[in-house]
Scaffold this motif. Structure first.
Motif, mmCIF file in Angstrom:
data_model
loop_
_atom_site.group_PDB
_atom_site.id
_atom_site.type_symbol
_atom_site.label_atom_id
_atom_site.label_comp_id
_atom_site.label_asym_id
_atom_site.label_seq_id
_atom_site.Cartn_x
_atom_site.Cartn_y
_atom_site.Cartn_z
ATOM 1 N N ARG A 1 0.800 -1.230 0.000
ATOM 2 C CA ARG A 1 0.000 0.000 0.000
ATOM 3 C C ARG A 1 0.834 1.283 0.000
ATOM 4 O O ARG A 1 0.534 2.241 -0.710
ATOM 5 C CB ARG A 1 -0.907 -0.031 1.225
ATOM 6 C CG ARG A 1 -2.004 0.978 1.165
ATOM 7 C CD ARG A 1 -2.721 0.934 2.484
ATOM 8 N NE ARG A 1 -3.915 1.725 2.467
ATOM 9 C CZ ARG A 1 -4.620 1.981 3.549
ATOM 10 N NH1 ARG A 1 -4.245 1.491 4.715
ATOM 11 N NH2 ARG A 1 -5.691 2.707 3.478
ATOM 12 N N LYS A 2 1.915 1.290 0.817
ATOM 13 C CA LYS A 2 2.696 2.532 0.939
ATOM 14 C C LYS A 2 3.363 2.940 -0.369
ATOM 15 O O LYS A 2 3.655 4.110 -0.576
ATOM 16 C CB LYS A 2 3.711 2.424 2.078
ATOM 17 C CG LYS A 2 4.782 1.372 1.894
ATOM 18 C CD LYS A 2 5.647 1.262 3.147
ATOM 19 C CE LYS A 2 6.507 0.027 3.125
ATOM 20 N NZ LYS A 2 7.145 -0.267 4.371
ATOM 21 N N PHE B 1 0.118 -6.721 -4.066
ATOM 22 C CA PHE B 1 -0.784 -7.681 -4.698
ATOM 23 C C PHE B 1 -1.997 -6.943 -5.265
ATOM 24 O O PHE B 1 -2.622 -7.377 -6.211
ATOM 25 C CB PHE B 1 -1.198 -8.752 -3.691
ATOM 26 C CG PHE B 1 -0.008 -9.538 -3.226
ATOM 27 C CD1 PHE B 1 0.597 -10.447 -4.077
ATOM 28 C CD2 PHE B 1 0.555 -9.324 -1.969
ATOM 29 C CE1 PHE B 1 1.735 -11.137 -3.693
ATOM 30 C CE2 PHE B 1 1.682 -10.004 -1.567
ATOM 31 C CZ PHE B 1 2.275 -10.913 -2.434
ATOM 32 N N TYR B 2 -2.315 -5.833 -4.647
ATOM 33 C CA TYR B 2 -3.376 -4.955 -5.126
ATOM 34 C C TYR B 2 -2.753 -3.639 -5.541
ATOM 35 O O TYR B 2 -1.617 -3.323 -5.173
ATOM 36 C CB TYR B 2 -4.412 -4.703 -4.010
ATOM 37 C CG TYR B 2 -5.150 -5.957 -3.573
ATOM 38 C CD1 TYR B 2 -6.388 -6.293 -4.121
ATOM 39 C CD2 TYR B 2 -4.603 -6.797 -2.607
ATOM 40 C CE1 TYR B 2 -7.068 -7.442 -3.718
ATOM 41 C CE2 TYR B 2 -5.271 -7.953 -2.203
ATOM 42 C CZ TYR B 2 -6.492 -8.270 -2.758
ATOM 43 O OH TYR B 2 -7.163 -9.400 -2.359
ATOM 44 N N SER B 3 -3.541 -2.869 -6.281
ATOM 45 C CA SER B 3 -3.086 -1.534 -6.667
ATOM 46 C C SER B 3 -3.976 -0.532 -5.932
ATOM 47 O O SER B 3 -5.203 -0.698 -5.863
ATOM 48 C CB SER B 3 -3.177 -1.453 -8.186
ATOM 49 O OG SER B 3 -3.354 -0.160 -8.586
ATOM 50 N N GLY C 1 -8.873 5.944 -4.804
ATOM 51 C CA GLY C 1 -9.831 6.402 -3.792
ATOM 52 C C GLY C 1 -9.344 5.830 -2.494
ATOM 53 O O GLY C 1 -8.622 4.829 -2.497
ATOM 54 N N THR C 2 -9.684 6.449 -1.358
ATOM 55 C CA THR C 2 -9.066 6.060 -0.096
ATOM 56 C C THR C 2 -9.284 4.598 0.264
ATOM 57 O O THR C 2 -8.397 3.947 0.773
ATOM 58 C CB THR C 2 -9.582 6.937 1.053
ATOM 59 O OG1 THR C 2 -10.971 7.043 0.916
ATOM 60 C CG2 THR C 2 -8.891 8.278 1.098
ATOM 61 N N LYS C 3 -10.475 4.093 0.035
ATOM 62 C CA LYS C 3 -10.742 2.720 0.483
ATOM 63 C C LYS C 3 -10.850 1.757 -0.700
ATOM 64 O O LYS C 3 -11.362 0.648 -0.571
ATOM 65 C CB LYS C 3 -12.029 2.695 1.305
ATOM 66 C CG LYS C 3 -11.873 3.359 2.648
ATOM 67 C CD LYS C 3 -12.328 2.468 3.762
ATOM 68 C CE LYS C 3 -11.681 2.925 5.044
ATOM 69 N NZ LYS C 3 -12.199 2.386 6.230
ATOM 70 N N ASP C 4 -10.411 2.214 -1.864
ATOM 71 C CA ASP C 4 -10.591 1.415 -3.060
ATOM 72 C C ASP C 4 -9.296 0.731 -3.459
ATOM 73 O O ASP C 4 -8.254 1.338 -3.458
ATOM 74 C CB ASP C 4 -10.976 2.350 -4.212
ATOM 75 C CG ASP C 4 -12.445 2.240 -4.515
ATOM 76 O OD1 ASP C 4 -13.118 1.499 -3.788
ATOM 77 O OD2 ASP C 4 -12.887 2.898 -5.460
ATOM 78 N N TRP C 5 -9.356 -0.534 -3.784
ATOM 79 C CA TRP C 5 -8.165 -1.181 -4.326
ATOM 80 C C TRP C 5 -8.630 -2.228 -5.322
ATOM 81 O O TRP C 5 -9.725 -2.766 -5.226
ATOM 82 C CB TRP C 5 -7.326 -1.803 -3.220
ATOM 83 C CG TRP C 5 -8.126 -2.528 -2.180
ATOM 84 C CD1 TRP C 5 -8.698 -3.755 -2.298
ATOM 85 C CD2 TRP C 5 -8.453 -2.047 -0.876
ATOM 86 N NE1 TRP C 5 -9.343 -4.084 -1.131
ATOM 87 C CE2 TRP C 5 -9.210 -3.051 -0.249
ATOM 88 C CE3 TRP C 5 -8.142 -0.871 -0.183
ATOM 89 C CZ2 TRP C 5 -9.693 -2.916 1.047
ATOM 90 C CZ3 TRP C 5 -8.636 -0.745 1.105
ATOM 91 C CH2 TRP C 5 -9.396 -1.748 1.715
#
Ligand code: NAD
Length: 296
Positions: A272-273, A278-280, A284-288
């Motif tokens: 995330r940082k 594994f996700y992008s 949006g703040t809570k969107d991946w």
């Protein structure tokens, strides 16, 4: 215990300062970076606002908590009156050894020196000080104001008295301390990291995709978050470094980090940082969404 010094004002340091200040302790928050200190105070203020909105605390509680925190860029000044120092600086062994040598010289003789390290040996850190019996692990979980657990880690020389003081202090913060001994990964990461590593191997061997693996663990084991997403949140570089501590500490191949994890960290995909693991992230703040490399 009245005066608490927190070394490092990053993710964990600001949370640790927050919980001590809320309980009325005088907190000296120390960082080498003035920007980190400003950011930490802003984060604490924002998190306290969230508690006000939920009617958990009053405006007055927020003001007194913030008044309890003084910031320093000079470690010597920041620990001069400490009863307890909680070190939460960057996870790097050379850095921690240097910090503890300095703390041993600068903090009062009676002070307990605690570290929030995720994986570095407490016994090794204690060995560079002249007071190994007063060095202990105080492993808070992220986010500190929310998570109940404190893993209290006894180094080889830590006394019963110092352990009891640390356990009692954790309880006073409203936390639930658990006492463990100083072996690689302690308890939390010794169990969590092999699970995360196995999830990465499962992906690497194409047993299932990112979302499928996380869904199985969320719905099948009632985990609030899948292991791949949790790895992204912790930081893939942090996961890799903890797995290496386990691998080197036990000399057992079962802890060898998955080559996919090594490749991702080498490529700068730290979770995330860094915006991608594994996700992008950043949609949006809570969107991946599943990262491009793992899309089917
Ligand atoms: P971070 O990178 O967010 O913050 C580290 C801070 O330490 C930075 O602000 C940096 O400027 C400061 N720093 C570096 N050298 C310093 C020095 N000599 N003196 C004072 N400050 C210094 O890191 P973090 O995620 O808060 O991690 C801190 C510690 O907590 C690490 O030991 C880590 O393993 C542990 N930990 C992290 C988590 C987590 O989820 N992030 C959870 C549990 C434990």
């Amino acid at each position: 215990m009245k005066n608490i010094s927190v070394i490092g004002a990053g993710t964990m340091g600001n949370g640790i300062a927050h919980v001590f200040a809320m309980k009325g302790y005088a907190v000296s928050l120390v960082d080498i970076s003035e920007t980190a200190l400003e950011k930490a105070l802003a984060t604490i203020s924002k998190n306290l606002d969230r508690m006000i909105a939920k009617e958990k605390i009053s405006e007055g509680d927020k003001t007194s908590a913030l008044n309890n925190i003084t910031t320093y860029t000079d470690t010597k000044k920041g620990v001069a009156n400490a009863d307890l120092v909680v070190e939460a600086a960057t996870e790097n062994i050379e850095l921690k050894l240097k910090i503890f040598k300095n703390l041993d010289e600068a903090a009062p003789e009676k002070a307990i020196l605690a570290t929030n390290t995720s994986s570095i040996s407490i016994t090794k850190i204690a060995a560079v000080t002249s007071r190994p019996e007063k060095v202990i692990g105080m492993h808070f979980m992220n986010p500190v104001p929310v998570m109940k657990l404190v893993e209290v880690i006894r180094g080889y020389a830590t006394t019963d008295e110092v352990t009891k003081i640390t356990m009692d202090l954790s309880k006073d913060l409203g936390k639930i301390p658990v006492e463990v001994n100083d072996y690689p990964g302690f308890v939390a990461n010794r169990i969590l990291m092999p699970m995360i590593n196995e999830a990465i191997y499962t992906l690497y061997e194409n047993v299932a995709g990112v979302e499928e693996i996380d869904t199985v663990m969320k719905l099948g084991m009632a985990h609030p978050m899948g292991p791949l997403q949790l790895a992204d949140f912790i930081g893939l570089d942090v996961c890799l470094s903890i797995l290496n501590v386990l691998y080197n500490g036990f000399g057992n191949p079962k802890y060898a980090p998955c080559p996919l994890l090594v490749n991702m960290v080498t490529a700068g995909k730290k979770g995330r940082k860094s915006g991608e693991g594994f996700y992008s992230y950043g949609h949006g703040t809570k969107d991946w969404i599943v990262a491009e490399n793992f899309k089917k």
